[in-house]
Design a protein around this motif. Structure first.
Motif, mmCIF file in Angstrom:
data_model
loop_
_atom_site.group_PDB
_atom_site.id
_atom_site.type_symbol
_atom_site.label_atom_id
_atom_site.label_comp_id
_atom_site.label_asym_id
_atom_site.label_seq_id
_atom_site.Cartn_x
_atom_site.Cartn_y
_atom_site.Cartn_z
ATOM 1 N N ARG A 210 13.347 24.690 66.036
ATOM 2 C CA ARG A 210 13.948 24.178 64.798
ATOM 3 C C ARG A 210 15.104 25.056 64.348
ATOM 4 N N VAL A 211 16.058 24.418 63.654
ATOM 5 C CA VAL A 211 17.132 25.188 63.022
ATOM 6 C C VAL A 211 16.637 25.623 61.646
ATOM 7 N N LEU A 212 16.499 26.933 61.459
ATOM 8 C CA LEU A 212 15.948 27.446 60.203
ATOM 9 C C LEU A 212 17.035 27.703 59.177
ATOM 10 N N PHE A 213 18.239 27.974 59.664
ATOM 11 C CA PHE A 213 19.358 28.263 58.766
ATOM 12 C C PHE A 213 20.639 27.877 59.453
ATOM 13 N N ARG A 214 21.590 27.358 58.669
ATOM 14 C CA ARG A 214 22.912 27.113 59.208
ATOM 15 C C ARG A 214 23.895 27.349 58.077
ATOM 16 N N GLY A 215 24.868 28.212 58.320
ATOM 17 C CA GLY A 215 25.825 28.498 57.259
ATOM 18 C C GLY A 215 26.845 29.504 57.700
ATOM 19 N N SER A 216 27.598 30.036 56.748
ATOM 20 C CA SER A 216 28.613 31.023 57.080
ATOM 21 C C SER A 216 27.938 32.330 57.448
ATOM 22 N N ALA A 217 28.662 33.155 58.199
ATOM 23 C CA ALA A 217 28.118 34.447 58.583
ATOM 24 C C ALA A 217 27.806 35.270 57.338
ATOM 25 N N GLN A 218 28.631 35.086 56.319
ATOM 26 C CA GLN A 218 28.419 35.809 55.060
ATOM 27 C C GLN A 218 27.089 35.420 54.397
ATOM 28 N N GLU A 219 26.889 34.102 54.272
ATOM 29 C CA GLU A 219 25.623 33.625 53.695
ATOM 30 C C GLU A 219 24.444 34.061 54.546
ATOM 31 N N GLY A 220 24.695 34.044 55.875
ATOM 32 C CA GLY A 220 23.615 34.332 56.814
ATOM 33 C C GLY A 220 23.233 35.800 56.841
ATOM 34 N N GLU A 221 24.113 36.640 56.349
ATOM 35 C CA GLU A 221 23.905 38.093 56.447
ATOM 36 C C GLU A 221 22.529 38.500 55.903
ATOM 37 N N SER A 222 22.101 37.857 54.816
ATOM 38 C CA SER A 222 20.819 38.220 54.205
ATOM 39 C C SER A 222 19.636 37.823 55.097
ATOM 40 N N LYS A 223 19.878 36.867 56.007
ATOM 41 C CA LYS A 223 18.779 36.410 56.861
ATOM 42 C C LYS A 223 18.693 37.215 58.149
ATOM 43 N N LEU A 224 19.737 37.978 58.445
ATOM 44 C CA LEU A 224 19.788 38.653 59.748
ATOM 45 C C LEU A 224 18.954 39.939 59.744
#
Ligand code: ADP
Ligand code: ADP
Length: 224
Positions: A210-224
């Motif tokens: 499944r795709v759990l997150f999709r967005g800008s690298a900036q938004e994604g930073e908190s998920k990494l």
């Protein structure tokens, strides 16, 4: 042009659901597909490259239906699979001329031009006379990119290209991808968070098909 993946599903014969209602829209630039081993990244890449058929779902690039229009697919797609790299004992230059010929570039002058160009983009021009079978892992990966660029694909898919590369080679490889991403739609999969940090403006995080997150690298930073 956008790559649009709609409601893609794939369950293998062993019952593993590798793609579970995957929806993604990917625009021009460098897109990172991040996830741990077994997340479903290769399954998605192979499906986009039409090496395997999904149980259901659609994939379009602009107005091209990639799953049904094989001629258009051949024109637009460049795919570097995860396991790549057994080569005959020919130099990079010789091999690229050979592949350019196969791809229908029949004029020798045109071949020379494109071969020199892809050798330069991939930083292999200085070693073009050396045998590809003697290349390091990173050089082979870059050679794979050079080969792929011969017919100027608009959509480039690169599956786990940095796995197994040492830090210096990984860095050189990412630099090549960065340059290509400025002019193409590039999707690359990785389980290395820093690959995505260094390279991508947008990303998706996959796990369990499944795709759990999709967005800008900036938004994604908190998920990494
Ligand atoms: P990733 O590229 O993220 O490591 P894969 O797409 O290779 O993920 O694998 C997703 C899941 O599907 C894993 O559980 C894997 O074992 C399984 N799988 C992958 N390919 C096959 C196959 N050909 N047959 C059966 N199961 C597979
Ligand atoms: P960059 O030029 O961006 O630093 P390269 O991978 O091209 O990246 O490495 C620098 C140079 O080192 C290459 O142009 C090549 O001449 C040489 N080189 C690297 N690895 C090998 C190898 N395995 N065999 C021969 N030459 C190599």
């Amino acid at each position: 042009m956008n790559l649009t993946i709609s409601n893609l599903n794939k369950t293998y014969n062993n019952g593993v659901k590798a793609l579970d209602s995957v929806n993604l829209t990917i625009g021009p630039g460098m897109f990172g597909l991040l996830g741990p081993n077994g997340a479903g990244k290769s399954s998605l890449m192979r499906t986009i490259a039409t090496l395997q058929t999904p149980d259901s779902g659609e994939i379009t690039f602009g107005d091209i239906n990639l799953l049904t229009d094989k001629n258009a697919l051949r024109r637009v797609l460049g795919y570097l699979p995860q396991e790549f790299g057994v080569y005959p004992n020919l130099s990079a230059e010789e091999l690229l001329h050979y592949f350019a010929n196969l791809k229908g570039i029949t004029s020798k002058a045109d071949r020379q031009k494109i071969v020199a160009e892809v050798l330069q983009i991939t930083n292999l021009y200085d070693v073009r006379k050396k045998s590809v079978s003697g290349y390091s892992g990173g050089m082979k990966q870059r050679f794979g990119i050079a080969q792929m660029l011969l017919n100027n694909p608009k959509l480039i898919i690169v599956d786990e290209p940095t796995a197994g590369l040492d830090p210096a080679e990984r860095h050189r490889f990412l630099n090549v991808l960065r340059e290509i991403g400025a002019q193409h739609t590039v999707i690359f999969s990785t389980h290395i968070v820093d690959d995505v940090r260094e390279l991508c403006h947008e990303l998706a995080i996959m796990n369990g098909g499944r795709v759990l997150f999709r967005g800008s690298a900036q938004e994604g930073e908190s998920k990494l």
